[in-house]
Design a protein around this motif. Structure first.
Motif, PDB file in Angstrom:
ATOM      1  N   GLN A 139     -34.918 -27.011  -1.410  1.00 21.35           N
ATOM      2  CA  GLN A 139     -34.366 -26.984  -0.044  1.00 21.35           C
ATOM      3  C   GLN A 139     -33.862 -28.358   0.369  1.00 21.35           C
ATOM      4  O   GLN A 139     -32.767 -28.488   0.928  1.00 21.35           O
ATOM      5  N   SER A 197     -35.774 -16.508  -2.629  1.00 22.39           N
ATOM      6  CA  SER A 197     -36.694 -16.766  -1.521  1.00 22.39           C
ATOM      7  C   SER A 197     -37.988 -17.351  -2.059  1.00 22.39           C
ATOM      8  O   SER A 197     -38.300 -17.242  -3.249  1.00 22.39           O
ATOM      9  N   LYS A 210     -29.274 -17.008  -5.145  1.00 23.65           N
ATOM     10  CA  LYS A 210     -30.150 -17.128  -3.981  1.00 23.65           C
ATOM     11  C   LYS A 210     -31.549 -16.630  -4.324  1.00 23.65           C
ATOM     12  O   LYS A 210     -31.708 -15.638  -5.024  1.00 23.65           O
ATOM     13  N   ASP A 219     -43.104 -26.092   8.870  1.00 22.78           N
ATOM     14  CA  ASP A 219     -44.025 -24.959   8.841  1.00 22.78           C
ATOM     15  C   ASP A 219     -45.078 -25.128   9.928  1.00 22.78           C
ATOM     16  O   ASP A 219     -45.392 -26.244  10.351  1.00 22.78           O
ATOM     17  N   SER A 254     -32.897 -19.180   0.086  1.00 19.77           N
ATOM     18  CA  SER A 254     -32.451 -18.269   1.150  1.00 19.77           C
ATOM     19  C   SER A 254     -33.097 -18.604   2.488  1.00 19.77           C
ATOM     20  O   SER A 254     -32.807 -17.976   3.494  1.00 19.77           O
ATOM     21  N   GLU A 255     -33.994 -19.596   2.490  1.00 23.35           N
ATOM     22  CA  GLU A 255     -34.688 -20.004   3.712  1.00 23.35           C
ATOM     23  C   GLU A 255     -34.352 -21.456   4.025  1.00 23.35           C
ATOM     24  O   GLU A 255     -34.270 -22.288   3.136  1.00 23.35           O
ATOM     25  N   GLU A 256     -34.163 -21.753   5.302  1.00 19.18           N
ATOM     26  CA  GLU A 256     -33.827 -23.101   5.725  1.00 19.18           C
ATOM     27  C   GLU A 256     -35.048 -24.011   5.655  1.00 19.18           C
ATOM     28  O   GLU A 256     -36.190 -23.559   5.734  1.00 19.18           O
TER      29      GLU A 256
END
Length: 434
Positions: A162, A26, A24, A248, A242-244
């Motif tokens: 992502q 970020s 994972k 933005d 770690s972020e969907e």
């Protein structure tokens, strides 16, 4: 059954392998690692350092050059022998004997010389120094812009990661749904309620989704490899964001003067450097003034200094004509300056065009975002209804498969739109960063 059991173990082991290899990460961690370790950033900083040393090299037009030498020799050359005795201050009346002058004995001479050369007026050197300074500043700005670009590239790569993971999740659910539909179709076929052609069509759909899922997993690995490349990290690692993947928020107050952007300022400075070089070449037509001095010590013994003397003077030199070299060089430097000015103007025009195009990209992606979201929700509801009707034998197999494929397609399209929207905003931020 045995073969099926072996395949199940294989796929389970493969799933465990991917789970063990996933790390994972970020977006903040990615940006930090890229700024610390990226090779392109390090190379641009090395270019800036070399330009800095080129500028330091130009200090020679102000600072003196000091040299120390110690020379020893033995000679029977009449002129050298007489001069050596004269420098050593040991010349006597007997040394003027013509026989000794014409055929001297071997003379040893040791000379220690400290010499200084000081530039006074070298107009071409002044402009060369200015060009070196301007080039150094341009390289520093280019290094800054490289960091900005790698920030943008890292955000783009993270968005691709992502999107790839999102595609795997969507296709994994589509694969599970296709298998569930296959079970229902198999039951209906076993009960004589479904034709074999319809059953084969469902099986084909399962195979298609399986292939798409495999491709999506490969895209995850590709995105991870590129992210590792940007961070200058080794190893076969599968990164998991770690972020969907969500839209933005756009900063509506992005107003910038392109002339203040690092890369545009660097281009302007490059043009100024060519201008300084052009002036330096024109100044070679003028004379140069330099001062010089030396302190000399002589003896017939090594590292001794019984006789001493000094020389102080100034030199005004003027290369009046050197063929056509200077004319050609001055003409070439002027052409380079004119070319640099045109390249600067072209770069500003192109940057302005890219900025306007990116603003429109953001607006277009923003308008598509809501549309794709509604299309995804509608296809999801349509699939739910058709799945229920298919279970009751009220829906055709082709209609169910089409609804299932449409839902997966609309999901992927929605997440693709989010990715494009975010990337358009990242590009706009990069193009407007001063």
């Amino acid at each position: 059954m045995k073969r099926l059991y072996v395949l199940m173990i294989f796929f389970f082991a493969q799933g465990q392998f991917f789970a063990q290899e996933q790390v994972k990460i970020s977006l903040e961690d990615v940006l930090i690692r890229v700024q610390e370790s990226n090779t392109s950033i390090k190379l641009s900083e090395q270019d800036a350092k070399m330009a800095k040393y080129d500028y330091r090299f130009s200090n020679s037009i102000y600072l003196p050059q000091i040299a120390v030498s110690h020379t020893g020799m033995a000679t029977t050359n009449p002129l050298m022998a007489f001069g050596s005795k004269l420098n050593q201050e040991v010349l006597t009346q007997a040394d003027f004997n013509p026989a000794l002058l014409n055929d001297p004995d071997e003379i040893k001479n040791y000379a220690t010389v400290v010499s200084v050369q000081q530039p006074l007026i070298n107009l071409d050197g002044f402009y060369q120094r200015k060009a070196a300074k301007t080039t150094m500043e341009a390289k520093e700005l280019q290094a800054m812009r490289t960091r900005d670009y790698l920030d943008f590239e890292a955000q783009k790569a993270y968005g691709q990661l992502q999107l790839a993971h999102r595609a795997v999740a969507v296709l994994q659910k589509a694969y599970e749904a296709a298998n569930a539909n296959l079970n229902m179709a198999q039951n209906s076929y076993d009960q004589g309620l479904l034709q074999k052609a319809d059953l084969l069509e469902v099986k084909v759909r399962v195979t298609e989704v399986s292939d798409q899922l495999k491709t999506a997993r490969s895209n995850v690995q590709n995105a991870s490899d590129y992210l590792a490349f940007l961070m200058n990290e080794q190893g076969n690692v599968v990164y998991e964001p770690s972020e969907e993947l969500v839209p933005d928020n756009l900063d509506e107050n992005m107003h910038v003067s392109l002339e203040n952007r690092a890369d545009v300022k660097a281009m302007d400075l490059v043009s100024e450097a060519y201008k300084a070089n052009m002036r330096a070449d024109n100044m070679t037509f003028l004379p140069r003034l330099n001062a010089f001095a030396s302190y000399e010590m002589y003896d017939d013994q090594i590292f001794q200094a019984d006789a001493k003397g000094y020389i102080v003077g100034a030199s005004l030199s003027w290369d009046v004509f050197k063929g056509s070299q200077r004319f050609a060089k001055a003409g070439k430097s002027k052409t380079n300056y004119e070319k640099a000015k045109q390249e600067y103007e072209q770069y500003v025009a192109k940057s302005t065009m890219e900025l306007q195009r990116t603003k429109r990209m953001v607006e277009d992606a923003q308008s598509r975002l809501q549309t794709s979201k509604l299309a995804m929700e509608q296809s999801e509801e349509s699939l739910r209804i058709r799945t229920n009707r298919f279970g009751e034998g009220l829906e055709k197999t082709t209609d169910l498969l089409m609804a299932e494929a449409t839902y997966a397609e609309k999901q992927l399209a929605y997440y693709q739109t989010i990715f494009e929207y975010n990337q358009a905003q990242s590009l706009l931020t990069f193009l407007t960063k001063e």
